[in-house]
Enzyme design. Structure first.
Site, PDB file in Angstrom:
ATOM      1  N   VAL A  15       0.836  -1.209   0.000  1.00  0.00           N
ATOM      2  CA  VAL A  15       0.000   0.000   0.000  1.00  0.00           C
ATOM      3  C   VAL A  15       0.876   1.267   0.000  1.00  0.00           C
ATOM      4  CG1 VAL A  15      -1.898   1.201   1.171  1.00  0.00           C
ATOM      5  CG2 VAL A  15      -1.798  -1.277   1.225  1.00  0.00           C
ATOM      6  N   GLU A 181      -2.678 -10.554   4.756  1.00  0.00           N
ATOM      7  CA  GLU A 181      -1.893  -9.990   5.854  1.00  0.00           C
ATOM      8  C   GLU A 181      -0.572 -10.749   5.940  1.00  0.00           C
ATOM      9  OE1 GLU A 181      -3.171  -7.274   7.751  1.00  0.00           O
ATOM     10  OE2 GLU A 181      -4.459  -7.447   6.009  1.00  0.00           O
ATOM     11  N   LYS A 196     -12.476  -5.046  11.100  1.00  0.00           N
ATOM     12  CA  LYS A 196     -13.205  -4.114  10.228  1.00  0.00           C
ATOM     13  C   LYS A 196     -14.647  -3.953  10.704  1.00  0.00           C
ATOM     14  CE  LYS A 196     -10.190  -5.141   6.339  1.00  0.00           C
ATOM     15  NZ  LYS A 196      -9.910  -6.087   5.253  1.00  0.00           N
TER      16      LYS A 196
END
Ligand code: HSE
Length: 416
Positions: A15, A181, A196
């Site tokens: 990211v 992950e 989440k």
């Protein structure tokens, strides 16, 4: 007025690299990365080595840097970085759902005390703008349900295994594509989706659930016979995060669901995520988009950075009602449960049985089970079983003493 943003970035993985690239491609934003802190200086990077160091103080003690973007894996290290950054009066943008699910209230207080923003759109649903919509758009519409696929890795695995690929191959590809992950147990056992969901419950209902209150069960125990059952019945298995508000009770959990073709998640494949928000006036609305991956996730980070130009901060207006809400565990749910033997299946107590099958290799039952019974097992490690929830089947069974009594009578009648 727009202000100039000078960014200190922690992490330059999937990211982080994506953020660098999307920042370079957007012309509308007055933002630049000044310094990047990483763990391993020996790795080859796509930009000049002068950007990088391993010294957090290069960002946290630099008065010119007014925004810290935290994109690292380790949530404990992220806690140190984010708390120090907020105390130093810097705005923080994070994609770290685990950090936020564990420490949300503390981080919010710190942000408030120091009059800075703490934004985390990328932490839920990747590219889907769900947090800010829950915060702003649904401000006057009372929300009743929030439900969806919020983990790209497991959705990718479920898609590929239904096409005949092995679980391990699909997981490996999800890792190579940067979806999973660092420890993919978090994905496959439903922890990532649970973190989440905790954030969704906060922004949808104003309710702070402790992450350890919320049941998370993933897809690791899915067997071939479960996939065959789903295929033969024209159903699909999808990992869903489910949250509902019934009066002042909040129910929330993450579990595989056995869904029919008319379910919103049926055609949501690969790393796509989809969240349905149900509110009093607007009824059901579906948010769909890529839930993992470099540029999609970076796009949500970019949007948060952009919002900081106008001093945007979440206001948590729905949290005002928080004191009146309870996390409810007194409910029942309809499930499909398979077991490696009839004996194993009989060890699980059902309130109602709707369908049973006893075969050579395995047995299964479809029926209603109490959440209390569900909580007796650590399902993620119960390799003799696989359980999938039937959608829209949650019923409170402890709303009041009276209803509890009625329900008990009803169940006794049904069983007798
Ligand atoms: N591992 C996460 C997922 C990354 O697969 O959805 C995005 O949060």
């Amino acid at each position: 007025m727009k202000k100039q943003l000078t960014i200190g970035l922690f992490g330059f993985g999937c990211v982080g690299t994506g953020l660098y690239e999307v920042l370079n491609k957007t012309t509308l934003l007055q933002a630049s990365i000044k310094h990047i802190v990483i763990k391993d200086l020996s790795k080859k990077r796509i930009i000049d080595a002068s950007y990088f160091s391993t010294d957090a103080n290069r960002i946290l003690e630099d008065g010119e840097i007014n925004v810290v973007v935290e994109l690292i894996n380790d949530y404990e290290a992220a806690y140190e970085i984010v708390t120090r950054a907020l105390k130093a009066g810097k705005h923080v943008v994070s994609a770290n759902k685990k950090l936020i699910a564990y420490y949300l209230d503390e981080l919010l207080s710190l942000a408030k005390e120091n009059q800075v923003s703490f934004l985390y759109e990328a932490s839920v649903g990747g590219s889907i703008p769900i947090i800010r919509n829950l915060e702003e758009y649904y401000n006057n519409d009372s929300l009743s349900n929030i439900n969806g696929i919020v983990n790209g890795t497991t959705n990718y695995i479920l898609t590929k295994t239904s096409e005949g690929q092995s679980f391990d191959t699909a997981l490996k590809t999800a890792q190579e594509l940067g979806f999973a992950e660092l420890d993919p147990t978090s994905d496959v056992d439903g922890f990532d989706a649970k973190y989440k969901l905790v954030l969704l419950l906060k922004h949808a209902f104003g309710f702070t659930a402790r992450q350890d209150q919320v049941w998370n069960y993933g897809i690791r125990q899915l067997k071939d016979w479960d996939a065959t059952y789903a295929r033969e019945k024209s159903l699909k298995i999808k990992l869903l995060a489910f949250g509902t508000r019934i009066d002042n009770q909040i129910v929330g959990f993450v579990a595989p669901h056995l869904i029919p073709a008319n379910h919103f998640a049926f055609n949501v494949e690969n790393e796509f995520n989809a969240v349905v928000v149900e509110a009093l006036f607007s009824d059901k609305q579906l948010f769909l988009g890529k839930g993992a991956g470099s540029h999609p996730t970076a796009s949500a980070v970019l949007s948060d950075i952009s919002a900081l130009q106008f001093d945007y901060a979440y206001e948590y207006k729905k949290s005002a009602s928080e004191d009146t809400l309870n996390f409810e565990t007194g409910f029942s749910v309809k499930v499909y449960l398979s077991a490696t033997s009839q004996e194993k299946l009989d060890q699980i107590e059902f309130l109602e049985t709707h369908e049973t099958y006893a075969g050579q290799s395995h047995s299964y039952k479809i029926g209603v089970i109490s959440y209390e019974e569900i909580q007796k097992q650590n399902w993620n490690d119960a390799s003799d079983y696989f359980l999938a929830v039937i959608p829209d089947s949650v019923q409170l069974i402890k709303k009041s003493e009276l209803e509890q009594e009625n329900r008990t009578h009803l169940i006794e009648e049904k069983l007798s």
